[in-house]
Design a protein around this motif. Structure first.
Motif, PDB file in Angstrom:
ATOM      1  N   PHE A 175       0.841  -1.191   0.000  1.00 21.18           N
ATOM      2  CA  PHE A 175       0.000   0.000   0.000  1.00 21.18           C
ATOM      3  C   PHE A 175       0.875   1.239   0.000  1.00 21.18           C
ATOM      4  N   ARG A 176       0.252   2.308  -0.418  1.00 27.78           N
ATOM      5  CA  ARG A 176       0.853   3.628  -0.326  1.00 27.78           C
ATOM      6  C   ARG A 176      -0.077   4.493   0.503  1.00 27.78           C
ATOM      7  N   GLN A 177       0.522   5.308   1.405  1.00 26.73           N
ATOM      8  CA  GLN A 177      -0.263   6.251   2.192  1.00 26.73           C
ATOM      9  C   GLN A 177       0.357   7.627   2.107  1.00 26.73           C
ATOM     10  N   ASP A 178      -0.394   8.572   1.576  1.00 25.74           N
ATOM     11  CA  ASP A 178       0.031   9.961   1.565  1.00 25.74           C
ATOM     12  C   ASP A 178      -0.360  10.588   2.896  1.00 25.74           C
ATOM     13  N   PRO A 179       0.345  11.634   3.336  1.00 23.29           N
ATOM     14  CA  PRO A 179       0.074  12.235   4.645  1.00 23.29           C
ATOM     15  C   PRO A 179      -1.388  12.602   4.828  1.00 23.29           C
ATOM     16  N   GLY A 180      -1.984  12.138   5.907  1.00 20.96           N
ATOM     17  CA  GLY A 180      -3.368  12.466   6.219  1.00 20.96           C
ATOM     18  C   GLY A 180      -4.405  11.790   5.360  1.00 20.96           C
ATOM     19  N   LYS A 181      -3.974  10.840   4.562  1.00 25.21           N
ATOM     20  CA  LYS A 181      -4.898  10.166   3.637  1.00 25.21           C
ATOM     21  C   LYS A 181      -5.048   8.699   3.970  1.00 25.21           C
ATOM     22  N   GLY A 182      -5.999   8.051   3.269  1.00 30.48           N
ATOM     23  CA  GLY A 182      -6.183   6.626   3.447  1.00 30.48           C
ATOM     24  C   GLY A 182      -5.115   5.828   2.707  1.00 30.48           C
ATOM     25  N   LEU A 183      -5.302   4.510   2.660  1.00 25.89           N
ATOM     26  CA  LEU A 183      -4.340   3.627   2.018  1.00 25.89           C
ATOM     27  C   LEU A 183      -4.775   3.314   0.591  1.00 25.89           C
ATOM     28  N   PRO A 200       9.305  12.651  -7.728  1.00 26.69           N
ATOM     29  CA  PRO A 200       8.841  13.324  -6.496  1.00 26.69           C
ATOM     30  C   PRO A 200       7.430  12.907  -6.094  1.00 26.69           C
ATOM     31  N   GLY A 201       6.586  12.590  -7.064  1.00 24.77           N
ATOM     32  CA  GLY A 201       5.230  12.138  -6.763  1.00 24.77           C
ATOM     33  C   GLY A 201       5.159  10.786  -6.093  1.00 24.77           C
ATOM     34  N   ASP A 202       6.285  10.071  -6.046  1.00 27.18           N
ATOM     35  CA  ASP A 202       6.328   8.778  -5.350  1.00 27.18           C
ATOM     36  C   ASP A 202       6.498   8.958  -3.840  1.00 27.18           C
ATOM     37  N   SER A 203       6.770  10.177  -3.420  1.00 29.52           N
ATOM     38  CA  SER A 203       6.975  10.437  -1.995  1.00 29.52           C
ATOM     39  C   SER A 203       5.720  10.110  -1.198  1.00 29.52           C
ATOM     40  N   LEU A 214      -5.461  -8.667   8.277  1.00 22.37           N
ATOM     41  CA  LEU A 214      -4.286  -8.117   7.613  1.00 22.37           C
ATOM     42  C   LEU A 214      -3.327  -7.608   8.674  1.00 22.37           C
ATOM     43  N   ILE A 215      -2.099  -8.112   8.626  1.00 23.89           N
ATOM     44  CA  ILE A 215      -1.082  -7.684   9.577  1.00 23.89           C
ATOM     45  C   ILE A 215      -0.124  -6.752   8.854  1.00 23.89           C
ATOM     46  N   PHE A 216       0.001  -5.529   9.381  1.00 19.23           N
ATOM     47  CA  PHE A 216       0.783  -4.501   8.706  1.00 19.23           C
ATOM     48  C   PHE A 216       2.215  -4.458   9.197  1.00 19.23           C
ATOM     49  N   GLY A 217       3.083  -4.054   8.277  1.00 26.79           N
ATOM     50  CA  GLY A 217       4.447  -3.743   8.638  1.00 26.79           C
ATOM     51  C   GLY A 217       4.536  -2.344   9.217  1.00 26.79           C
ATOM     52  N   THR A 218       5.742  -1.984   9.574  1.00 29.03           N
ATOM     53  CA  THR A 218       6.001  -0.711  10.242  1.00 29.03           C
ATOM     54  C   THR A 218       6.086   0.463   9.273  1.00 29.03           C
ATOM     55  N   GLY A 219       6.230   0.181   7.990  1.00 31.09           N
ATOM     56  CA  GLY A 219       6.230   1.234   6.983  1.00 31.09           C
ATOM     57  C   GLY A 219       7.606   1.769   6.633  1.00 31.09           C
ATOM     58  N   THR A 220       7.736   2.236   5.392  1.00 23.39           N
ATOM     59  CA  THR A 220       8.936   2.942   4.926  1.00 23.39           C
ATOM     60  C   THR A 220       8.497   4.305   4.416  1.00 23.39           C
ATOM     61  N   ARG A 221       9.035   5.361   5.022  1.00 19.65           N
ATOM     62  CA  ARG A 221       8.715   6.711   4.594  1.00 19.65           C
ATOM     63  C   ARG A 221       9.696   7.124   3.512  1.00 19.65           C
ATOM     64  N   LEU A 222       9.174   7.363   2.320  1.00 20.33           N
ATOM     65  CA  LEU A 222      10.014   7.678   1.163  1.00 20.33           C
ATOM     66  C   LEU A 222       9.878   9.139   0.774  1.00 20.33           C
ATOM     67  N   GLN A 223      11.010   9.779   0.575  1.00 18.24           N
ATOM     68  CA  GLN A 223      11.020  11.134   0.040  1.00 18.24           C
ATOM     69  C   GLN A 223      11.912  11.154  -1.188  1.00 18.24           C
ATOM     70  N   VAL A 224      11.346  11.593  -2.309  1.00 18.06           N
ATOM     71  CA  VAL A 224      12.094  11.725  -3.547  1.00 18.06           C
ATOM     72  C   VAL A 224      12.190  13.207  -3.871  1.00 18.06           C
ATOM     73  N   PHE A 225      13.401  13.746  -3.904  1.00 18.88           N
ATOM     74  CA  PHE A 225      13.554  15.181  -4.141  1.00 18.88           C
ATOM     75  C   PHE A 225      14.032  15.444  -5.568  1.00 18.88           C
ATOM     76  N   PRO A 226      13.615  16.582  -6.106  1.00 20.02           N
ATOM     77  CA  PRO A 226      13.949  16.911  -7.517  1.00 20.02           C
ATOM     78  C   PRO A 226      15.447  17.134  -7.709  1.00 20.02           C
ATOM     79  N   GLY A 266     -11.122   2.714   2.938  1.00 22.28           N
ATOM     80  CA  GLY A 266     -11.792   3.985   2.771  1.00 22.28           C
ATOM     81  C   GLY A 266     -10.806   5.127   2.932  1.00 22.28           C
ATOM     82  N   SER A 267     -11.325   6.335   2.795  1.00 23.67           N
ATOM     83  CA  SER A 267     -10.472   7.518   2.836  1.00 23.67           C
ATOM     84  C   SER A 267     -10.162   7.989   4.256  1.00 23.67           C
ATOM     85  N   GLY A 268     -10.809   7.394   5.239  1.00 24.37           N
ATOM     86  CA  GLY A 268     -10.459   7.665   6.626  1.00 24.37           C
ATOM     87  C   GLY A 268     -11.210   8.816   7.261  1.00 24.37           C
ATOM     88  N   THR A 269     -11.267   8.780   8.594  1.00 29.93           N
ATOM     89  CA  THR A 269     -11.847   9.860   9.399  1.00 29.93           C
ATOM     90  C   THR A 269     -10.806  10.301  10.416  1.00 29.93           C
TER      91      THR A 269
END
Lengths: 111, 112
Positions: free
Chosen positions: A36-44, A82-85, A99-111, B104-107
């Motif tokens: 999965f990908r998660q953008d800040p403040g967004k869902g998966l 950069p959009g892959d960040s 579903l058992i989740f991993g701890t995540g990898t935070r990726l930042q791609v800079f121009p 979902g998009s989350g709350t």
């Protein structure tokens, strides 16, 4: 008890690099593994789903492999942009249908 | 195609107030349904899951409860919110066994 670990925890790279994100799990008795990908403040957002009988899945610049016997999966991102960040999460689905989740990898791609 | 709806997107509630978050799925029948919470800077924690109407399994003891009044509706509730209930709540569905999860998009819940 299934445990899922992701390495590295964070990654910062210049645009254009090819990347490898790692995921390991302790119990090989899984139905599938999902990235999965998660953008800040967004869902998966689901990127790739690999069934236990499969070795890899590809979507565009993304390729995920699965080695169930060794408890490992890798997500390969070609020609990063950069959009892959985002934060990338792997998760395994076992007999319990959870579903058992991993701890995540935070990726930042800079121009 | 299948879609999942979750609302509201953001919520600010005082301590001690009730909570009701709703999640609905379209385009599939008899899905597994899940509620996850993501606290700030932390991973995803499974709170509840349901394999059918009225069938709820709780993963962690807490101030929250879940209900599934209809096949494609999943509700997360609390009678009295605590500060520690703040977080990002995500609903998800999947089919049995080999199916992938769709979120979902989350709350975003802030208890003040």
């Amino acid at each position: 008890k299934q445990e899922v670990t992701q390495i590295p925890a964070a990654l910062s790279v210049p645009e254009g690099e090819n990347l490898v994100l790692n995921c390991s799990f302790t119990d090989s008795a899984i139905y599938n593994l999902q990235w999965f990908r998660q953008d800040p403040g967004k869902g998966l957002t689901s990127l790739l789903l690999i069934q236990s009988s499969q070795r890899e899945q590809t979507s565009g610049r993304l390729n995920a492999s699965l080695d169930k016997s060794s408890g490992r999966s890798t997500l390969y991102i070609a020609a990063s942009q950069p959009g892959d960040s985002a934060t990338y999460l792997c998760a395994v689905k076992a007999d319990t249908d959870k579903l058992i989740f991993g701890t995540g990898t935070r990726l930042q791609v800079f121009p | 195609s299948q879609t999942i709806h979750q609302w509201p997107a953001t919520l600010v509630q005082p301590v001690g107030s009730p909570l009701s978050l709703e999640c609905t799925v379209e385009g599939t029948s008899n899905p597994n349904l899940y509620w996850y919470r993501q606290a700030a800077g932390r991973g995803l924690q499974l709170l509840f899951y349901s394999v059918g109407i009225g069938q709820i399994s709780s993963e962690v003891p807490q101030n929250l409860s879940a209900s599934r009044p209809q096949d494609r509706q999943f509700i997360l509730s609390s009678k009295k919110l605590l500060l520690s209930d703040s977080g990002f709540y995500l609903c998800a569905w999947s089919v049995r066994r080999g199916g992938g999860y769709t979120f979902g998009s989350g709350t975003r819940l802030t208890v003040v």
